[in-house]
Enzyme design. Structure first.
Site, PDB file in Angstrom:
ATOM      1  N   GLU A   1      52.446  45.418  22.777  1.00 53.82           N
ATOM      2  CA  GLU A   1      52.142  46.649  22.139  1.00 53.82           C
ATOM      3  C   GLU A   1      53.253  47.616  22.138  1.00 53.82           C
ATOM      4  O   GLU A   1      53.962  48.003  23.187  1.00 53.82           O
ATOM      5  CB  GLU A   1      50.808  46.853  22.843  1.00 53.82           C
ATOM      6  CG  GLU A   1      50.233  48.457  22.323  1.00 53.82           C
ATOM      7  CD  GLU A   1      49.107  49.339  23.166  1.00 53.82           C
ATOM      8  OE1 GLU A   1      48.613  49.780  22.593  1.00 53.82           O
ATOM      9  OE2 GLU A   1      49.058  48.825  24.822  1.00 53.82           O
TER      10      GLU A   1
ATOM     11  N   GLU B   1      44.703  59.384  19.845  1.00 55.50           N
ATOM     12  CA  GLU B   1      44.227  59.772  21.441  1.00 55.50           C
ATOM     13  C   GLU B   1      44.458  60.812  22.378  1.00 55.50           C
ATOM     14  O   GLU B   1      44.371  61.396  22.357  1.00 55.50           O
ATOM     15  CB  GLU B   1      44.811  58.772  22.227  1.00 55.50           C
ATOM     16  CG  GLU B   1      45.696  57.581  21.813  1.00 55.50           C
ATOM     17  CD  GLU B   1      46.406  56.360  22.420  1.00 55.50           C
ATOM     18  OE1 GLU B   1      46.107  55.426  23.169  1.00 55.50           O
ATOM     19  OE2 GLU B   1      47.488  57.113  22.860  1.00 55.50           O
TER      20      GLU B   1
END
Length: 259
Positions: free
Chosen positions: A158, A241
């Site tokens: 990721e 986020e």
């Protein structure tokens, strides 16, 4: 998008930064607003499936209270204008959501075969509480399986690119050095989430006008951190986020392509 680590609390000052490899000007053709997404995993297809807007409140159970909504407010050629508004309380070390635009075209190519990933992202906080802890970031995924998607059992890496880190928000793992990419010295973090390795490039100060090529980030990891060039790029997202606090994040223009 599954991180809960916090670094020392600080507020990163906004700066505008224009980097290399700009995206060509999108075609004209302004279109109307999309739906307001409020459900936990509500989605909406944009530009004929080129993007999917995802509300993605995957971590809301960690909050004592809160809500979030997301909406595309306009599209123009291959560019998208959108915003997300949220308020979250409780669980200060846990990410509550990752509202994002998920790019769905030209995926499944190996890093070795990609020649460029031009992108532009102009955004701002039109409102933000003083206790806001949040990041604004690209979240991209690699796999050995070209037909897979991110955050799955086949994920291998990721790769995140943090344009903003407010209130002490920090990525998974620990800092392993810095990386000079596209004219910026990024703080580089490495960690493990579930079964995959996470690399996060964190900007030293807030970048609200990002015009760049993402390929050099992968090239840096290939040359310096053992990421194989045979890995397939299977998902490319951009969003925010939040941990705690209230804000409206407004994107005035976002575009990306994989060549």
């Amino acid at each position: 998008m599954y991180f809960g680590a916090l670094l020392s609390i600080s507020l990163i000052t906004s700066v505008n930064l224009v980097l290399s490899s700009p995206v060509p000007e999108p075609n004209s053709g302004l279109t109307k607003r999309g739906a307001v997404l409020t459900a936990q995993f509500a989605t909406e297809s944009e530009l004929g499936g080129r993007f999917i807007l995802e509300n993605n409140l995957w971590g809301e159970a960690a909050a004592t209270s809160g809500s979030q909504s997301s909406q595309v407010t306009a599209t123009n050629g291959d560019s998208v204008t959108w915003e997300t508004t949220y308020t979250w309380e409780g669980g200060p070390s846990d990410v509550k959501s990752y509202a994002n635009l998920d790019f769905r075209e030209d995926l499944g190519q190996s890093l070795a075969s990609i020649t460029s990933i031009p992108t532009t992202w102009s955004w701002s906080y039109t409102s933000a509480s003083s206790d806001l802890v949040a990041d604004v970031s690209y979240d991209t995924w690699l796999s050995n399986d070209a037909s897979s998607s991110g955050s799955s059992s086949t994920s291998t890496f990721e790769i995140m690119i943090w344009l903003s880190s407010r209130g002490g928000a920090g990525p998974a793992g620990s800092q392993v050095g810095t990386a000079d990419v596209d004219g910026v010295t990024w703080n580089l973090f490495q960690g493990v989430v579930e079964t995959w390795t996470v690399f996060s490039f964190v900007a030293p100060s807030e970048i609200t006008d990002f015009n760049s090529d993402l390929l050099p980030f992968y090239t840096f990891l290939i040359d310096n951190h053992g990421v194989p060039s045979s890995q397939f790029l299977v998902q490319a997202q951009s969003g925010t986020e939040p941990f705690v606090g209230s804000a409206t994040l407004s994107t005035s223009s976002y575009a990306i392509s994989i060549n």
